[in-house]
Design a protein around this motif. Structure first.
Motif, PDB file in Angstrom:
ATOM      1  N   ALA A  26       7.834   3.601  -2.343  1.00  0.00           N
ATOM      2  CA  ALA A  26       7.134   3.882  -1.091  1.00  0.00           C
ATOM      3  C   ALA A  26       7.262   2.709  -0.126  1.00  0.00           C
ATOM      4  CB  ALA A  26       5.669   4.187  -1.370  1.00  0.00           C
ATOM      5  N   GLU A  27       7.135   1.491  -0.643  1.00  0.00           N
ATOM      6  CA  GLU A  27       7.265   0.317   0.214  1.00  0.00           C
ATOM      7  C   GLU A  27       8.688   0.191   0.764  1.00  0.00           C
ATOM      8  OE1 GLU A  27       4.782  -2.029   1.252  1.00  0.00           O
ATOM      9  OE2 GLU A  27       3.697  -0.236   0.604  1.00  0.00           O
ATOM     10  N   ALA A  28       9.666   0.664  -0.032  1.00  0.00           N
ATOM     11  CA  ALA A  28      11.064   0.619   0.404  1.00  0.00           C
ATOM     12  C   ALA A  28      11.407   1.776   1.342  1.00  0.00           C
ATOM     13  CB  ALA A  28      11.985   0.631  -0.806  1.00  0.00           C
ATOM     14  N   GLY A  29      10.483   2.722   1.481  1.00  0.00           N
ATOM     15  CA  GLY A  29      10.706   3.852   2.369  1.00  0.00           C
ATOM     16  C   GLY A  29      11.499   4.988   1.755  1.00  0.00           C
ATOM     17  N   THR A  30      11.650   4.985   0.431  1.00  0.00           N
ATOM     18  CA  THR A  30      12.436   6.030  -0.233  1.00  0.00           C
ATOM     19  C   THR A  30      11.573   7.058  -0.957  1.00  0.00           C
ATOM     20  OG1 THR A  30      12.698   4.629  -2.188  1.00  0.00           O
ATOM     21  CG2 THR A  30      14.417   4.501  -0.501  1.00  0.00           C
ATOM     22  N   ALA A  31      10.257   6.893  -0.897  1.00  0.00           N
ATOM     23  CA  ALA A  31       9.329   7.853  -1.497  1.00  0.00           C
ATOM     24  C   ALA A  31       8.012   7.731  -0.755  1.00  0.00           C
ATOM     25  CB  ALA A  31       9.135   7.573  -2.993  1.00  0.00           C
ATOM     26  N   SER A  32       7.099   8.641  -1.032  1.00  0.00           N
ATOM     27  CA  SER A  32       5.767   8.554  -0.447  1.00  0.00           C
ATOM     28  C   SER A  32       4.725   8.808  -1.530  1.00  0.00           C
ATOM     29  CB  SER A  32       5.604   9.549   0.702  1.00  0.00           C
ATOM     30  OG  SER A  32       5.895  10.860   0.280  1.00  0.00           O
ATOM     31  N   VAL A  33       3.534   8.279  -1.326  1.00  0.00           N
ATOM     32  CA  VAL A  33       2.450   8.373  -2.304  1.00  0.00           C
ATOM     33  C   VAL A  33       1.530   9.522  -1.889  1.00  0.00           C
ATOM     34  CG1 VAL A  33       0.487   7.158  -3.321  1.00  0.00           C
ATOM     35  CG2 VAL A  33       2.593   5.899  -2.786  1.00  0.00           C
ATOM     36  N   PRO A  34       1.376  10.558  -2.721  1.00  0.00           N
ATOM     37  CA  PRO A  34       0.631  11.753  -2.318  1.00  0.00           C
ATOM     38  C   PRO A  34      -0.812  11.475  -1.918  1.00  0.00           C
ATOM     39  CG  PRO A  34       1.859  12.154  -4.351  1.00  0.00           C
ATOM     40  CD  PRO A  34       1.975  10.699  -4.069  1.00  0.00           C
ATOM     41  N   TRP A  35      -1.442  10.478  -2.555  1.00  0.00           N
ATOM     42  CA  TRP A  35      -2.856  10.207  -2.298  1.00  0.00           C
ATOM     43  C   TRP A  35      -3.074   9.120  -1.241  1.00  0.00           C
ATOM     44  CZ3 TRP A  35      -0.305   9.803  -6.936  1.00  0.00           C
ATOM     45  CH2 TRP A  35       0.061   8.513  -7.342  1.00  0.00           C
ATOM     46  N   ASP A  36      -2.038   8.815  -0.494  1.00  0.00           N
ATOM     47  CA  ASP A  36      -2.170   7.826   0.580  1.00  0.00           C
ATOM     48  C   ASP A  36      -2.777   8.495   1.806  1.00  0.00           C
ATOM     49  OD1 ASP A  36      -2.043   5.657   2.233  1.00  0.00           O
ATOM     50  OD2 ASP A  36       0.129   5.686   2.476  1.00  0.00           O
ATOM     51  N   VAL A  37      -4.101   8.608   1.790  1.00  0.00           N
ATOM     52  CA  VAL A  37      -4.840   9.199   2.908  1.00  0.00           C
ATOM     53  C   VAL A  37      -5.921   8.211   3.325  1.00  0.00           C
ATOM     54  CG1 VAL A  37      -4.390  11.573   2.196  1.00  0.00           C
ATOM     55  CG2 VAL A  37      -6.420  10.390   1.333  1.00  0.00           C
ATOM     56  N   PRO A  38      -6.350   8.246   4.581  1.00  0.00           N
ATOM     57  CA  PRO A  38      -7.285   7.231   5.059  1.00  0.00           C
ATOM     58  C   PRO A  38      -8.722   7.424   4.597  1.00  0.00           C
ATOM     59  CG  PRO A  38      -6.721   8.749   6.833  1.00  0.00           C
ATOM     60  CD  PRO A  38      -5.823   9.081   5.682  1.00  0.00           C
ATOM     61  N   GLN A  39      -9.116   8.659   4.295  1.00  0.00           N
ATOM     62  CA  GLN A  39     -10.518   8.913   3.983  1.00  0.00           C
ATOM     63  C   GLN A  39     -10.810   8.699   2.498  1.00  0.00           C
ATOM     64  OE1 GLN A  39      -8.459  11.318   5.182  1.00  0.00           O
ATOM     65  NE2 GLN A  39      -8.935  11.309   7.371  1.00  0.00           N
TER      66      GLN A  39
END
Length: 207
Positions: A26-39
């Motif tokens: 995710a930090e490298a921009g090649t994946a994303s974290v499903p639970w990365d939400v602000p609330q």
């Protein structure tokens, strides 16, 4: 590939180390974290209505990017939050440079000995279910051992039966009730829209 697919691919390959791999990608921009939400988690917010954490220590299990930890800190708790992923901890410190939360790299299956029963409140939000069923009992035992006062467990629910083809591996009624080990007693266990919201308290020994 979706964020959920990214997480699932890595979970299958490595049941505990996948967290670090996902956060690093995710930090490298090649994946994303499903639970990365602000609330913060809605059931945590519901539970916390009217709660004053002043003078109390809280621990957040598998803190990720810190949404629940920062919320508890806003209620006055002295918060320690940990994740097995060094990349996640580095990222959350960068996101919240002025935070009062102590963010720590640690392994739920081998936590620091000084943490045993050291926290007035422990929040376990969907970390155990991210591990294979074979690790649930060990992880549950560790969560209970960290709890000095109150434990709040939030998880996806499933009925008893054959183990699902995870990940994730939602918790059965028996698995949720198992948090009542190590001197903890259930205060409330309920199922709300397919999620467990379970509270446990440590019983005080009578002399």
């Amino acid at each position: 590939m979706s964020a959920d697919d990214d997480a699932r691919r890595l979970q299958v390959a490595d049941p505990t180390g996948w967290f670090e791999k996902l956060y690093a990608e995710a930090e490298a921009g090649t994946a994303s974290v499903p639970w990365d939400v602000p609330q913060p988690q809605p059931h945590l917010v519901e539970w916390a209505d009217g709660v004053d954490g002043t003078g109390r220590r809280a621990l957040v299990v598998g803190c990720g990017y810190g949404r629940d930890a920062e919320f508890l800190a806003s209620l006055g708790f002295e918060v320690t939050a940990f994740d097995i992923s060094p990349t996640a901890i580095a990222a959350v410190r960068e996101r919240h440079p002025d935070s009062s939360v102590s963010y720590v790299v640690a392994d739920l299956l081998d936590p620091p000995a000084q943490w045993r029963r050291a926290f007035d409140l422990v929040v376990e939000n969907m970390t155990v279910q991210a591990l294979p069923v074979a690790l649930h009992a060990e992880a549950t035992e560790q969560v209970a051992a960290l709890t000095g006062g109150e434990l709040l467990v939030l998880a996806v629910a499933r009925d008893e039966g054959p183990d699902p083809d995870g990940p994730p591996w939602p918790l059965t009624p028996a698995e949720v009730e198992a948090f009542a080990g190590d001197g903890l007693a259930p205060r409330s266990i309920r199922r709300d829209n397919g999620r467990w919201v379970a509270e446990f308290v440590r019983q005080v020994a009578m002399n």
